[in-house]
Write a protein that holds these residues in place. Structure first.
Motif, PDB file in Angstrom:
ATOM      1  N   ARG A 101      72.050 122.738  19.374  1.00  0.00           N
ATOM      2  CA  ARG A 101      70.968 122.322  20.358  1.00  0.00           C
ATOM      3  C   ARG A 101      70.383 123.711  21.085  1.00  0.00           C
ATOM      4  NH1 ARG A 101      74.517 117.808  22.270  1.00  0.00           N
ATOM      5  NH2 ARG A 101      75.521 119.302  23.510  1.00  0.00           N
ATOM      6  N   PHE A 102      71.396 124.748  20.997  1.00  0.00           N
ATOM      7  CA  PHE A 102      70.924 125.889  21.366  1.00  0.00           C
ATOM      8  C   PHE A 102      70.068 127.111  20.183  1.00  0.00           C
ATOM      9  CE2 PHE A 102      71.217 130.568  22.166  1.00  0.00           C
ATOM     10  CZ  PHE A 102      70.622 130.711  23.250  1.00  0.00           C
ATOM     11  N   VAL A 103      70.925 126.985  19.054  1.00  0.00           N
ATOM     12  CA  VAL A 103      70.367 127.791  18.073  1.00  0.00           C
ATOM     13  C   VAL A 103      69.104 127.389  17.440  1.00  0.00           C
ATOM     14  CG1 VAL A 103      71.077 128.794  15.756  1.00  0.00           C
ATOM     15  CG2 VAL A 103      72.815 128.857  17.595  1.00  0.00           C
ATOM     16  N   VAL A 104      68.887 126.013  17.101  1.00  0.00           N
ATOM     17  CA  VAL A 104      67.842 125.859  16.438  1.00  0.00           C
ATOM     18  C   VAL A 104      66.539 125.797  17.262  1.00  0.00           C
ATOM     19  CG1 VAL A 104      66.521 123.683  15.617  1.00  0.00           C
ATOM     20  CG2 VAL A 104      69.011 124.047  14.964  1.00  0.00           C
ATOM     21  N   PRO A 105      66.225 125.568  18.557  1.00  0.00           N
ATOM     22  CA  PRO A 105      65.066 125.831  19.367  1.00  0.00           C
ATOM     23  C   PRO A 105      64.986 127.412  19.708  1.00  0.00           C
ATOM     24  CG  PRO A 105      66.600 124.426  20.493  1.00  0.00           C
ATOM     25  CD  PRO A 105      66.985 124.584  19.259  1.00  0.00           C
ATOM     26  N   ALA A 106      66.231 128.053  19.797  1.00  0.00           N
ATOM     27  CA  ALA A 106      66.054 129.373  20.002  1.00  0.00           C
ATOM     28  C   ALA A 106      65.302 130.302  18.841  1.00  0.00           C
ATOM     29  CB  ALA A 106      67.401 130.107  20.505  1.00  0.00           C
ATOM     30  N   VAL A 107      65.842 129.829  17.613  1.00  0.00           N
ATOM     31  CA  VAL A 107      65.262 130.476  16.353  1.00  0.00           C
ATOM     32  C   VAL A 107      63.955 130.143  16.260  1.00  0.00           C
ATOM     33  CG1 VAL A 107      65.854 130.699  13.951  1.00  0.00           C
ATOM     34  CG2 VAL A 107      67.527 130.938  15.173  1.00  0.00           C
ATOM     35  N   ALA A 108      63.584 128.888  16.390  1.00  0.00           N
ATOM     36  CA  ALA A 108      62.212 128.551  16.266  1.00  0.00           C
ATOM     37  C   ALA A 108      61.296 129.194  17.198  1.00  0.00           C
ATOM     38  CB  ALA A 108      62.278 127.002  16.430  1.00  0.00           C
ATOM     39  N   ALA A 109      61.727 129.188  18.480  1.00  0.00           N
ATOM     40  CA  ALA A 109      60.781 129.852  19.512  1.00  0.00           C
ATOM     41  C   ALA A 109      60.595 131.281  19.198  1.00  0.00           C
ATOM     42  CB  ALA A 109      61.270 129.775  20.896  1.00  0.00           C
ATOM     43  N   PHE A 110      61.700 132.016  18.802  1.00  0.00           N
ATOM     44  CA  PHE A 110      61.472 133.598  18.544  1.00  0.00           C
ATOM     45  C   PHE A 110      60.721 133.842  17.136  1.00  0.00           C
ATOM     46  CE2 PHE A 110      62.841 137.616  16.640  1.00  0.00           C
ATOM     47  CZ  PHE A 110      62.773 138.361  17.836  1.00  0.00           C
ATOM     48  N   LEU A 111      60.818 132.856  16.129  1.00  0.00           N
ATOM     49  CA  LEU A 111      60.161 133.043  14.819  1.00  0.00           C
ATOM     50  C   LEU A 111      58.612 132.839  15.210  1.00  0.00           C
ATOM     51  CD1 LEU A 111      60.439 133.662  11.991  1.00  0.00           C
ATOM     52  CD2 LEU A 111      60.724 130.954  11.598  1.00  0.00           C
ATOM     53  N   VAL A 112      58.261 131.815  16.112  1.00  0.00           N
ATOM     54  CA  VAL A 112      56.802 131.711  16.351  1.00  0.00           C
ATOM     55  C   VAL A 112      56.424 132.857  17.116  1.00  0.00           C
ATOM     56  CG1 VAL A 112      55.283 130.308  17.851  1.00  0.00           C
ATOM     57  CG2 VAL A 112      57.154 129.126  16.475  1.00  0.00           C
ATOM     58  N   TRP A 113      56.987 133.219  18.004  1.00  0.00           N
ATOM     59  CA  TRP A 113      56.817 134.603  18.617  1.00  0.00           C
ATOM     60  C   TRP A 113      56.526 135.738  17.785  1.00  0.00           C
ATOM     61  CZ3 TRP A 113      54.442 137.522  21.950  1.00  0.00           C
ATOM     62  CH2 TRP A 113      55.200 138.867  22.523  1.00  0.00           C
ATOM     63  N   TYR A 114      57.382 135.998  16.993  1.00  0.00           N
ATOM     64  CA  TYR A 114      57.280 137.076  16.161  1.00  0.00           C
ATOM     65  C   TYR A 114      56.224 136.950  15.180  1.00  0.00           C
ATOM     66  CZ  TYR A 114      58.429 140.217  12.214  1.00  0.00           C
ATOM     67  OH  TYR A 114      58.325 141.163  11.317  1.00  0.00           O
ATOM     68  N   LEU A 115      55.968 135.964  14.459  1.00  0.00           N
ATOM     69  CA  LEU A 115      54.802 135.678  13.608  1.00  0.00           C
ATOM     70  C   LEU A 115      53.549 135.607  14.328  1.00  0.00           C
ATOM     71  CD1 LEU A 115      56.214 132.749  11.133  1.00  0.00           C
ATOM     72  CD2 LEU A 115      55.793 135.114  10.670  1.00  0.00           C
ATOM     73  N   ALA A 116      53.473 135.189  15.581  1.00  0.00           N
ATOM     74  CA  ALA A 116      52.313 135.469  16.426  1.00  0.00           C
ATOM     75  C   ALA A 116      51.834 136.602  16.667  1.00  0.00           C
ATOM     76  CB  ALA A 116      52.482 134.590  17.756  1.00  0.00           C
ATOM     77  N   TYR A 117      52.862 137.787  16.970  1.00  0.00           N
ATOM     78  CA  TYR A 117      52.694 139.109  17.146  1.00  0.00           C
ATOM     79  C   TYR A 117      52.213 139.688  15.746  1.00  0.00           C
ATOM     80  CZ  TYR A 117      53.856 144.030  17.271  1.00  0.00           C
ATOM     81  OH  TYR A 117      53.743 145.382  17.466  1.00  0.00           O
ATOM     82  N   VAL A 118      52.794 139.494  14.735  1.00  0.00           N
ATOM     83  CA  VAL A 118      52.241 139.945  13.341  1.00  0.00           C
ATOM     84  C   VAL A 118      50.874 139.453  12.843  1.00  0.00           C
ATOM     85  CG1 VAL A 118      52.741 140.203  10.880  1.00  0.00           C
ATOM     86  CG2 VAL A 118      54.822 140.293  12.497  1.00  0.00           C
ATOM     87  N   VAL A 119      50.769 138.136  13.074  1.00  0.00           N
ATOM     88  CA  VAL A 119      49.454 137.770  12.665  1.00  0.00           C
ATOM     89  C   VAL A 119      48.256 138.326  13.592  1.00  0.00           C
ATOM     90  CG1 VAL A 119      48.043 135.431  12.867  1.00  0.00           C
ATOM     91  CG2 VAL A 119      50.218 135.464  11.733  1.00  0.00           C
TER      92      VAL A 119
END
Length: 189
Positions: A101-119
């Motif tokens: 319940r903690f790790v899945v949303p945290a990883v998803a949010a961080f991955l979206v934030w990282y990909l948004a930065y790169v894109v």
């Protein structure tokens, strides 16, 4: 600090403390040919099998009786059965669900934030080059934001683990150890 230059350690550094050891053999090394050239208090207490041949004069440790009273003997179980039982338990499932319940949303949010930065950096260079304060632009602040969110996420994970999972996981570990203790014949690890 300067080297001692063969002076005895103690108060003062005058010539009365200077000793020439170059012509005298070290008595510790002369006593036993296998002993190290330095005073190591743990050398005499080496573990069995660590650089010593079998029967090197080190007595075998006596088996100590268990301090706990032995429970009624249950039929022997394999360690795999114990671990499968623990894995199926409600306590283990609760620890795993708290973790997810903690790790899945945290990883998803961080991955979206990282990909948004790169894109954004690759598709909108004019936006990223827009100055914010002085010569610092949007790309610099977004890059620093990546570092900041990494540290914040690490702190949040450690806090969540400490408050929500560590105590339950420790109790599970203790229970598993107690269950496997009987499988291993009373030996503790």
């Amino acid at each position: 600090m300067q080297p001692s230059n063969d002076r005895l350690s103690g108060a003062g550094g005058g010539s009365e403390n200077a000793v020439d050891h170059r012509g005298v053999a070290d008595l510790r090394c002369a006593e036993t040919p296998e002993s190290p050239g330095y005073d190591d208090p743990w050398y005499d207490a080496l573990a069995s099998g660590w650089g010593e041949p079998a029967g090197a004069g080190v007595p075998e440790p006596a088996a100590l009786p268990s301090m706990r009273p032995e429970p009624a003997q249950a039929p022997p179980r394999a360690a795999a059965d114990v671990y499968l039982e623990v894995q199926r338990s409600a306590a283990f499932q609760e620890v795993r669900s708290r973790y997810r319940r903690f790790v899945v949303p945290a990883v998803a949010a961080f991955l979206v934030w990282y990909l948004a930065y790169v894109v954004t950096a690759t598709t909108a260079p004019a936006l990223m080059a827009r100055p914010v304060v002085g010569s610092a632009n949007v790309a610099m602040f977004a890059g620093l934001g990546q570092f900041l969110t990494t540290f914040l996420l690490t702190w949040a994970y450690a806090r969540h683990a400490r408050l929500r999972r560590d105590r339950a996981a420790l109790e599970l570990r203790w229970d598993t150890h107690e269950l496997t203790r009987g499988v291993r014949g009373g030996a503790s690890s």
